[in-house]
Structures are given as C-alpha cells and as structure tokens.
Design a protein around this motif. Structure first.
Motif, PDB file in Angstrom:
ATOM      1  N   CYS A  41      40.578 -48.030  39.019  1.00  0.00           N
ATOM      2  CA  CYS A  41      40.702 -49.349  38.089  1.00  0.00           C
ATOM      3  C   CYS A  41      39.276 -49.039  37.184  1.00  0.00           C
ATOM      4  O   CYS A  41      38.565 -48.907  35.626  1.00  0.00           O
ATOM      5  CB  CYS A  41      40.234 -50.018  38.946  1.00  0.00           C
ATOM      6  N   THR A  60      49.948 -53.622  39.204  1.00  0.00           N
ATOM      7  CA  THR A  60      49.728 -54.370  37.793  1.00  0.00           C
ATOM      8  C   THR A  60      48.179 -55.044  38.378  1.00  0.00           C
ATOM      9  O   THR A  60      48.018 -55.642  37.225  1.00  0.00           O
ATOM     10  CB  THR A  60      50.537 -55.849  38.147  1.00  0.00           C
ATOM     11  N   ALA A  61      47.808 -55.017  39.271  1.00  0.00           N
ATOM     12  CA  ALA A  61      46.169 -55.832  39.281  1.00  0.00           C
ATOM     13  C   ALA A  61      45.217 -55.415  39.110  1.00  0.00           C
ATOM     14  O   ALA A  61      43.951 -55.498  38.477  1.00  0.00           O
ATOM     15  CB  ALA A  61      46.400 -56.428  40.841  1.00  0.00           C
ATOM     16  N   LEU A  77      46.078 -52.646  36.957  1.00  0.00           N
ATOM     17  CA  LEU A  77      46.087 -52.550  35.095  1.00  0.00           C
ATOM     18  C   LEU A  77      44.856 -53.556  35.069  1.00  0.00           C
ATOM     19  O   LEU A  77      44.822 -53.381  33.497  1.00  0.00           O
ATOM     20  CB  LEU A  77      47.678 -52.848  35.428  1.00  0.00           C
ATOM     21  N   VAL A  78      45.621 -55.300  35.119  1.00  0.00           N
ATOM     22  CA  VAL A  78      44.752 -55.934  34.472  1.00  0.00           C
ATOM     23  C   VAL A  78      43.036 -56.300  35.013  1.00  0.00           C
ATOM     24  O   VAL A  78      42.627 -56.888  33.697  1.00  0.00           O
ATOM     25  CB  VAL A  78      45.570 -57.318  35.355  1.00  0.00           C
TER      26      VAL A  78
END
Length: 167
Positions: free
Chosen positions: A91, A35-36, A38-39
C-alpha cells in the motif's frame, strides 16, 4: 414486576476466566484484499501528491525531497488503517508512486500556468493531459528519481517496521 435491589449493589467477586474458550478477546482481522489496498493507495497517493505540490510551492528548497516524509506519513497511515507487513508495504509503495506521478503532473501544470500567465485551474483544462504530462516528464531530473528511490525505501521500511504492540 418487582425489582430486586439486594444483588444490584454488590460488587462482583468472581474474577475467574470464562469457561467458554471458543470466544477470543484478540481482534479477528482478515488479510486485506487487493481492492482495499488499491483504494487506500489511490486515495492516499492522490492526497499526498497534492500535499507535496503545496509543500513544494510553499517551501521550494529541495522540493523534490518532500516525497520522503510524505512516504513515511503514507506508511504510518497504512499501518493506522490496519495494514501490516506485506500489505502495508504494498500500500505504501503504490501510494508513494501515485503521489509521485500526480505531483509531477501538477508541477507540469504549474509550469504551463506560469509560462502562459493563466490560473492553474484554467491551465489544467486548456493544456490537456498530453501536454501537461509531456512538460512534467521533460522536467524530471536525476534528483527527482533519487528522491523517489529514497522515499520508496523509507516508506517501505516504515511500513514494514514491527512493534511489540503490533505482534
């Protein structure tokens, strides 16, 4: 309450290591979750797509290759955020792909606005997603795909680069 001033002015002489070894001075970082990543990639990619669009409009020569330094900047941003190794590479690659898609969408909107004589904001709302995406897809050339491939390789290389300070 009496204050003792005799020990306050004396410098500390004991430079010995603490006897309690359970506390470490090394930072305790857990691996970032999906999630981190992705954000971070989503926000970085959207901002990079806008930056690429502005750069391409300001300096139009070889505009498709502005994605390469942007991908390197995204890699440095991922490393600055604390991502390392595979997390930084994932990322960076994801953010670069988002930047590519979003910038192409904006380029399509600019083409529509230019051909219809509308401001960009008005063209974005009147043309809709489907037409803008079709215009963006129709205007992709081989140089755009080559620039994306170079950007992905450069970004992944910059994100995965090891430094002695990071190890």
């Amino acid at each position: 309450v009496a204050i003792r001033w005799d020990n306050a002015a004396k410098p500390r002489n004991d430079h010995a290591m603490p006897t309690n070894t359970s506390t470490s001075t090394a930072p305790n970082r857990a691996a970032p979750g999906a999630t981190a990543i992705l954000v971070s990639a989503l926000l970085g990619g959207m901002a990079a797509g806008v930056a690429w669009c502005f750069l391409a409009l300001w300096l139009p020569w070889f505009a498709q290759f502005w994605i390469v330094p942007i991908a390197i900047a995204l890699a440095m941003s991922a490393r600055w955020q604390g991502y390392r190794n595979c997390s930084a590479i994932a990322c960076t690659v994801f953010a670069t792909c988002i930047a590519f898609v979003y910038a192409q969408y904006l380029f399509g909107a600019v083409r529509i606005a230019d051909s219809m004589g509308l401001p960009l904001r008005e063209a974005l709302f009147k043309a809709g997603f489907g037409l803008t995406a079709d215009v963006a897809w129709a205007n992709l050339r081989m140089a755009d795909w080559i620039a994306l491939a170079i950007a992905l390789l450069a970004g992944a290389g910059a994100a995965g680069a090891h430094r002695r300070a990071d190890s």
